[in-house]
Design a protein around this motif. Sequence first.
Motif, mmCIF file in Angstrom:
data_model
loop_
_atom_site.group_PDB
_atom_site.id
_atom_site.type_symbol
_atom_site.label_atom_id
_atom_site.label_comp_id
_atom_site.label_asym_id
_atom_site.label_seq_id
_atom_site.Cartn_x
_atom_site.Cartn_y
_atom_site.Cartn_z
ATOM 1 N N ASP A 26 0.831 -1.199 0.000
ATOM 2 C CA ASP A 26 0.000 0.000 0.000
ATOM 3 C C ASP A 26 0.867 1.250 0.000
ATOM 4 O O ASP A 26 1.812 1.365 0.776
ATOM 5 N N LEU A 40 -9.618 0.485 4.088
ATOM 6 C CA LEU A 40 -9.584 -0.748 3.302
ATOM 7 C C LEU A 40 -8.898 -1.889 4.048
ATOM 8 O O LEU A 40 -9.180 -3.060 3.797
ATOM 9 N N SER A 76 -15.386 2.845 -2.933
ATOM 10 C CA SER A 76 -14.417 2.278 -3.870
ATOM 11 C C SER A 76 -15.121 1.694 -5.085
ATOM 12 O O SER A 76 -16.310 1.373 -5.042
ATOM 13 N N LYS A 128 -14.598 -1.564 -7.615
ATOM 14 C CA LYS A 128 -13.905 -2.798 -8.000
ATOM 15 C C LYS A 128 -13.879 -2.810 -9.519
ATOM 16 O O LYS A 128 -14.906 -3.009 -10.176
ATOM 17 N N ASP A 134 -2.355 -3.135 -6.102
ATOM 18 C CA ASP A 134 -3.576 -3.316 -6.886
ATOM 19 C C ASP A 134 -4.569 -2.179 -6.708
ATOM 20 O O ASP A 134 -5.694 -2.263 -7.182
ATOM 21 N N THR A 135 -4.155 -1.080 -6.038
ATOM 22 C CA THR A 135 -5.120 -0.039 -5.666
ATOM 23 C C THR A 135 -4.684 1.356 -6.105
ATOM 24 O O THR A 135 -3.520 1.731 -5.963
ATOM 25 N N TYR A 175 -5.609 5.401 -5.372
ATOM 26 C CA TYR A 175 -6.241 6.260 -4.374
ATOM 27 C C TYR A 175 -6.440 7.661 -4.935
ATOM 28 O O TYR A 175 -5.497 8.274 -5.442
ATOM 29 N N TYR A 218 -5.089 -2.529 -12.518
ATOM 30 C CA TYR A 218 -5.366 -2.301 -11.104
ATOM 31 C C TYR A 218 -6.702 -2.952 -10.761
ATOM 32 O O TYR A 218 -7.574 -3.107 -11.622
ATOM 33 N N PHE A 277 -8.638 -2.025 -7.759
ATOM 34 C CA PHE A 277 -9.552 -1.142 -7.032
ATOM 35 C C PHE A 277 -9.175 0.327 -7.242
ATOM 36 O O PHE A 277 -8.011 0.664 -7.403
ATOM 37 N N PHE A 278 -10.182 1.166 -7.217
ATOM 38 C CA PHE A 278 -9.999 2.616 -7.207
ATOM 39 C C PHE A 278 -10.743 3.128 -5.978
ATOM 40 O O PHE A 278 -11.970 3.104 -5.917
ATOM 41 N N HIS A 279 -9.977 3.562 -4.968
ATOM 42 C CA HIS A 279 -10.576 4.075 -3.741
ATOM 43 C C HIS A 279 -10.868 5.553 -3.928
ATOM 44 O O HIS A 279 -9.952 6.372 -4.099
ATOM 45 N N CYS A 292 -18.739 -1.158 -4.392
ATOM 46 C CA CYS A 292 -18.243 -1.941 -3.256
ATOM 47 C C CYS A 292 -18.980 -1.509 -1.988
ATOM 48 O O CYS A 292 -19.518 -0.407 -1.906
#
Length: 336
Positions: free
Chosen positions: A24, A121, A142, A144, A240-241, A243, A275, A277-279, A301
Motif C-alpha cells: 500500500d 480498506l 471504492s 472494484k 492493486d489499488t 487512491y 489495477y 480497485f480505485f478508492h 463496493c
Amino acid sequence: MYELISIQEHSRWQKVLDILQISDIYYTSQYFLSALKLDPGEALLFYYKDDDGEVAYPFIKRQVNDEDSHYFDVTTPFGYGGPILKAEKDGVDLVANFRKAFVEYCENEKIVAEYIRFHPLKENAQFFKAHLKLSPLYETFSIKLKDYFVPMKTPQLPTEETGNGEELVVKKLGTVRHMFEFLVLYYSAARRREEADSYYFFTNDYFETLIGSMGTNLHLFGAYHENKLVSACYVLAMGDTIYYHLEGSLSEADSENTMRTLLLKVAEWGEENYYAFFHLGGDFLGESNREREIKRRISNCKPAVFYIGQQIYDQQAYNQLVSLDDSDIVRRYRNI
C-alpha cells in the motif's frame, strides 16, 4: 521485541513492508517524504515481532514544545495508515503485546499523545477497540474495477458532456508539466470551501516534494472544456489499488457531471492498467454533500468506514502543551 527504523533506512523500511506483504502506497517511505512537509518531524517505522506474529506501524514523531525538555506526539500522515498485523497465532495477544511495547516506547520518549488515521480498506481499526479511543468519521467508497467494466455492459460511463451539451474531454497529464495548472484549480477549490482548515491548505512545496518522491506512482488527470482545464485530480497508485488523493476545480458550475466523468475516466485507465480497485475516499460533510453522493453512486463496493484513534500518555503535559478537544482532533485528522 521491536525495532525502530528511520526513514533514512529506505532498504530496511521496504524490507519490513515486504515481510508483511504490504504494498500500500501510504506505508512507503516515499509517501512519508512528502507527508513530512505537512507534519514536520521524524518519520519512523515501529516493527514489532513476537511468537504471535509481527506488526508494522509507520508514524511521524513531532515535537510539541520549544523548551529544553522536549515533548512529542506521534501521528500517521495525511491519508490512511495505522498498524498492520501479520498474526501467526493469537491476534488478540499480538495486539496487546504490541501496544504494551509501543506504550513503553512512548513513555520513554516523552510522547504525550498518539493520533492514528486508520486505513478503511485494511479495516485495522477493529483490532484496537480495547486499546484506543476510536472515532468513526465517515464512509469511504471504492470501485472494484474488474466488475465495473464488463464488455458491452458499461452503463456507468458518462456521456462526457457538460450540462450545456458541450463536450468534456479527460486527459492524462504530466505530473510535473501541469503542476502549476493544477494548483490554480486546487487553490480555487480550497478557497470556496468555507470549512477548509488552514492546516491542510497545502503549499507549492508539498506538491513539489510529492511529485519528486512518488515518481511513477503519482498520476494527474484533467478535464477540459473548450480546451480549458476546468477540473483535475492527483491519484496515487501502487500494488492493486489507486487512491484519489487531491483535486481542484475552476468553479462549481456543472461540477457534478465533470467530477463523475473525471473519476470514471481514472477508473477506466486503472482497469486498462490492471489495477483491481480505485478508492474514491469520502467526505466529512453530511449526506447532502455533492462530492460524497457522486462517489457513493458510482461505487460498486460495500462502503468502508474511516476511523481515527487517539491515546493520551501524559495528561498533565498534554493539557499544558497540546490540549486539543474532540472537535479540534476531528478537524485536524479528518482527511479533508
